[in-house]
Design a protein around this motif. Structure first.
Motif, PDB file in Angstrom:
ATOM      1  N   GLN A 169       0.880  -1.178   0.000  1.00  0.00           N
ATOM      2  CA  GLN A 169       0.000   0.000   0.000  1.00  0.00           C
ATOM      3  C   GLN A 169       0.912   1.221   0.000  1.00  0.00           C
ATOM      4  OE1 GLN A 169      -2.559   0.436   3.444  1.00  0.00           O
ATOM      5  NE2 GLN A 169      -2.845   2.608   3.067  1.00  0.00           N
ATOM      6  N   TYR A 170       0.787   2.051  -1.021  1.00  0.00           N
ATOM      7  CA  TYR A 170       1.642   3.218  -1.126  1.00  0.00           C
ATOM      8  C   TYR A 170       1.112   4.393  -0.302  1.00  0.00           C
ATOM      9  CZ  TYR A 170       4.161   1.036  -5.030  1.00  0.00           C
ATOM     10  OH  TYR A 170       4.919   0.204  -5.806  1.00  0.00           O
ATOM     11  N   ILE A 171       2.049   5.142   0.261  1.00  0.00           N
ATOM     12  CA  ILE A 171       1.742   6.398   0.940  1.00  0.00           C
ATOM     13  C   ILE A 171       2.470   7.479   0.140  1.00  0.00           C
ATOM     14  CG2 ILE A 171       1.793   7.674   3.109  1.00  0.00           C
ATOM     15  CD1 ILE A 171       0.263   5.009   3.241  1.00  0.00           C
ATOM     16  N   PRO A 172       1.781   8.096  -0.842  1.00  0.00           N
ATOM     17  CA  PRO A 172       2.450   9.077  -1.710  1.00  0.00           C
ATOM     18  C   PRO A 172       2.674  10.420  -1.021  1.00  0.00           C
ATOM     19  CG  PRO A 172       0.151   8.869  -2.328  1.00  0.00           C
ATOM     20  CD  PRO A 172       0.385   7.854  -1.240  1.00  0.00           C
ATOM     21  N   VAL A 173       3.831  11.005  -1.280  1.00  0.00           N
ATOM     22  CA  VAL A 173       4.173  12.301  -0.708  1.00  0.00           C
ATOM     23  C   VAL A 173       4.915  13.121  -1.758  1.00  0.00           C
ATOM     24  CG1 VAL A 173       5.438  13.529   1.105  1.00  0.00           C
ATOM     25  CG2 VAL A 173       4.434  11.287   1.605  1.00  0.00           C
ATOM     26  N   CYS A 174       4.544  14.376  -1.907  1.00  0.00           N
ATOM     27  CA  CYS A 174       5.336  15.329  -2.685  1.00  0.00           C
ATOM     28  C   CYS A 174       5.616  16.495  -1.744  1.00  0.00           C
ATOM     29  CB  CYS A 174       4.611  15.827  -3.935  1.00  0.00           C
ATOM     30  SG  CYS A 174       5.588  17.077  -4.833  1.00  0.00           S
TER      31      CYS A 174
END
Length: 313
Positions: free
Chosen positions: A37-42
């Protein structure tokens, strides 16, 4: 049991880069995505920067402190906003088992990020993205890798090995750390560590044996950090051959002469580079179905990650 992986949002295909584009990774979006499960961050968008936006860079001030500034207007400094975001975000990431960052980014790059001096002259690719540097300092045991390096089969296999090992450790200690759990965990990872780092294999063994000399908190942090650092070292054909021969020794009293010869020849072919690692491992697993050995069957060396990822083929 979901494996949570932090990831730069642009690597997932989000159009958040300074030029309005993305850096979608086919491996991340089409292969690994089935297992995590990805936890995307920019970080840049998170501190309010628009898309598209002027390029930014890492630049030293006259006191040699690193700042995150606009490339063509260094007087516009984003450092404080980024530091505030880092302080707020990092404590939220304790459940992660790994992190995939965007290469060369002044916020997310893991290595080889361009660094400039106070006068705007390039010092070389010697910097680390501000966000990722803080991430690795706060979680020194966390597997971190760049999207570009995942094109290298050896580096990709190494990262995935560390990712699943880290998650396994976290699951083992989910309801609290104990020396008993540590011993059990260490036992099933012995041969995998040996394949990566023989010196660390011995040092980790001594650490576990001397567990009573440390507080639980100190022992856990030291073991996890040293364990993950050991796996970070790339395994070698020489080390794998050593492990395979060790495993072969456990079966010497149960295999007939023909089976012993077949196994020895397959290990030799692997050592010489004629067959992949999967060949002797598959044969060993076959013999273990015929002659079960509980100690060997529990070794994560045989299956450090899901077979469907196809990394040992």
């Amino acid at each position: 049991m979901t494996i949570k992986v932090g990831i730069s949002a642009c690597v997932l295909g989000d159009k958040v880069r300074f030029d309005g584009g993305h850096k979608a990774s086919a491996f991340c979006t089409s292969v690994l995505s089935d297992h995590v499960q990805y936890i995307p961050v920019c970080p840049e968008v998170a501190i309010g920067m628009p898309v598209p936006r002027p390029a930014i860079r890492l630049q030293l001030d006259h006191q040699e402190q690193v700042h995150l500034v606009r490339s063509k207007e260094p007087s516009i400094d984003h450092t404080q906003k980024m530091q505030t975001f880092i302080e707020q975000k990092l404590p939220q990431l304790t459940a992660l088992s790994g992190y995939i960052v965007c290469a060369k980014s002044p916020s997310c790059g893991m290595e080889r990020v361009r660094l400039f001096d106070a006068n705007g002259h390039q010092l070389g690719k010697i910097g680390v993205g501000m966000y990722t540097k803080a991430l690795m300092q706060r979680y020194p045991w966390l597997p971190v890798e760049e999207d570009g390096r995942l094109f290298d089969a050896e580096l990709k296999e190494n990262f995935i090995t560390r990712l699943f090992a880290c998650h396994d450790y976290q699951q083992t200690m989910l309801d609290g750390f104990t020396v008993g759990k540590l011993v059990k965990f260490h036992t099933k990872y012995k041969f995998l560590v040996l394949a990566h780092h023989p010196v660390a294999y011995r040092e980790l063994g001594r650490l576990v044996a001397q567990a009573k000399l440390f507080s639980a908190k100190e022992l856990e942090l030291r073991y996890l950090t040293d364990f993950m650092n050991a796996l970070k070292k790339l395994s070698s054909r020489k080390n794998h051959t050593n492990v395979l021969q060790h495993l072969q020794g456990f079966l010497k009293h149960v295999l007939n002469e023909q089976a012993k010869k077949e196994l020895s020849e397959t290990i030799t072919k692997y050592r010489l580079g004629y067959v992949p690692l999967l060949a002797p491992i598959t044969l060993l697993k076959h013999y273990l179905t015929l002659h079960p050995n509980q100690y060997l069957l529990e070794q994560r060396y045989f299956d450090p990650y899901p077979e469907s990822l196809g990394l040992r083929a």
